[in-house]
Design a protein around this motif. Sequence first.
Motif, PDB file in Angstrom:
ATOM      1  N   VAL A  91      59.100  12.422  -3.831  1.00 28.69           N
ATOM      2  CA  VAL A  91      59.816  12.722  -2.590  1.00 28.69           C
ATOM      3  C   VAL A  91      58.935  13.551  -1.660  1.00 28.69           C
ATOM      4  N   GLU A  92      58.303  14.582  -2.220  1.00 24.50           N
ATOM      5  CA  GLU A  92      57.453  15.439  -1.393  1.00 24.50           C
ATOM      6  C   GLU A  92      56.224  14.685  -0.903  1.00 24.50           C
ATOM      7  N   TRP A  93      55.691  13.784  -1.752  1.00 22.86           N
ATOM      8  CA  TRP A  93      54.532  12.972  -1.359  1.00 22.86           C
ATOM      9  C   TRP A  93      54.879  12.155  -0.106  1.00 22.86           C
ATOM     10  N   ASN A  94      56.024  11.504  -0.139  1.00 26.11           N
ATOM     11  CA  ASN A  94      56.458  10.690   1.000  1.00 26.11           C
ATOM     12  C   ASN A  94      56.780  11.547   2.217  1.00 26.11           C
ATOM     13  N   ASN A  95      57.399  12.692   1.984  1.00 26.00           N
ATOM     14  CA  ASN A  95      57.742  13.612   3.067  1.00 26.00           C
ATOM     15  C   ASN A  95      56.491  14.089   3.799  1.00 26.00           C
ATOM     16  N   ARG A  96      55.454  14.400   3.033  1.00 25.57           N
ATOM     17  CA  ARG A  96      54.215  14.871   3.637  1.00 25.57           C
ATOM     18  C   ARG A  96      53.469  13.744   4.359  1.00 25.57           C
ATOM     19  N   ALA A  97      53.653  12.517   3.915  1.00 24.28           N
ATOM     20  CA  ALA A  97      53.039  11.385   4.613  1.00 24.28           C
ATOM     21  C   ALA A  97      53.634  11.237   6.008  1.00 24.28           C
ATOM     22  N   GLY A 121      66.743  18.018   7.704  1.00 25.60           N
ATOM     23  CA  GLY A 121      67.759  17.451   6.826  1.00 25.60           C
ATOM     24  C   GLY A 121      67.251  17.301   5.403  1.00 25.60           C
ATOM     25  N   MET A 122      66.004  16.843   5.258  1.00 24.58           N
ATOM     26  CA  MET A 122      65.419  16.697   3.932  1.00 24.58           C
ATOM     27  C   MET A 122      65.193  18.053   3.267  1.00 24.58           C
ATOM     28  N   ILE A 123      64.739  19.019   4.049  1.00 24.37           N
ATOM     29  CA  ILE A 123      64.505  20.362   3.501  1.00 24.37           C
ATOM     30  C   ILE A 123      65.804  20.963   2.970  1.00 24.37           C
ATOM     31  N   LEU A 124      66.880  20.807   3.730  1.00 30.06           N
ATOM     32  CA  LEU A 124      68.178  21.351   3.310  1.00 30.06           C
ATOM     33  C   LEU A 124      68.740  20.578   2.121  1.00 30.06           C
ATOM     34  N   TRP A 125      68.540  19.249   2.103  1.00 27.37           N
ATOM     35  CA  TRP A 125      69.081  18.412   1.023  1.00 27.37           C
ATOM     36  C   TRP A 125      68.416  18.751  -0.312  1.00 27.37           C
ATOM     37  N   PHE A 126      67.105  18.976  -0.278  1.00 29.33           N
ATOM     38  CA  PHE A 126      66.360  19.257  -1.511  1.00 29.33           C
ATOM     39  C   PHE A 126      66.019  20.746  -1.668  1.00 29.33           C
TER      40      PHE A 126
END
Length: 207
Positions: free
Chosen positions: A4-10, A65-70
């Motif tokens: 998830v973080e790999w994709n988020n950073r991409a 949204g992703m930061i809050l979700w995870f």
Amino acid sequence: MQRVEWNNRAISTLHAIYIATISLYFVFWSDLYSDQFAGLITLRCSQLSTFALGVSVGYFLADLGMILWFYPALGGFEYVIHHLLSIAAVAYAMLTGEGQLYTYMVLISETTTPGVNLRWYLDAIGKKRSRAYVINGVVMFFAWLVARIILFMYLFYHFYLHYDQVKQLRSFGLFLVSVVPLVLTVMNMMWFMKIVKGLKKTMAKTQ
């Protein structure tokens, strides 16, 4: 979670390259905010400048949204504050056309994001002791110094020279262009100290 973080950073890297390029163009190469033309530079905007900010608003909202979700896997409290300030300032500049120049000056700091993400990628694939990791640390040090320390000093200097125009912004706009860069400067200094400490440790291991 690592995937998830790999994709988020991409996605983060793609946005950073996009908005940093646009920001550098508007601040240093475009005539939109040039002092050579009449009119308040704090109220100047164009269809392209407004559209580009809209893309960034969308990115920051999705990333928040992703930061809050995870939470807190993708970033702690400081990342939430950073994104909330960014959304408020960028969305206001987009919707009103006010203070877009200073918004773009701040967004130039996104030039450091690809380096930060690359450092995480190198760590994730077990290259923490590689030459690439050391080079990345050195490049990050200078990039952060220029884009998030020196550039913000230039922003405040520009703000001071054009305060007669800045003070004509509406109250909320004046608050945003005054407070947001100041808060981000403090956060940038804190992160810069961590970069310096990390670089010292990396250099010590290579000796």
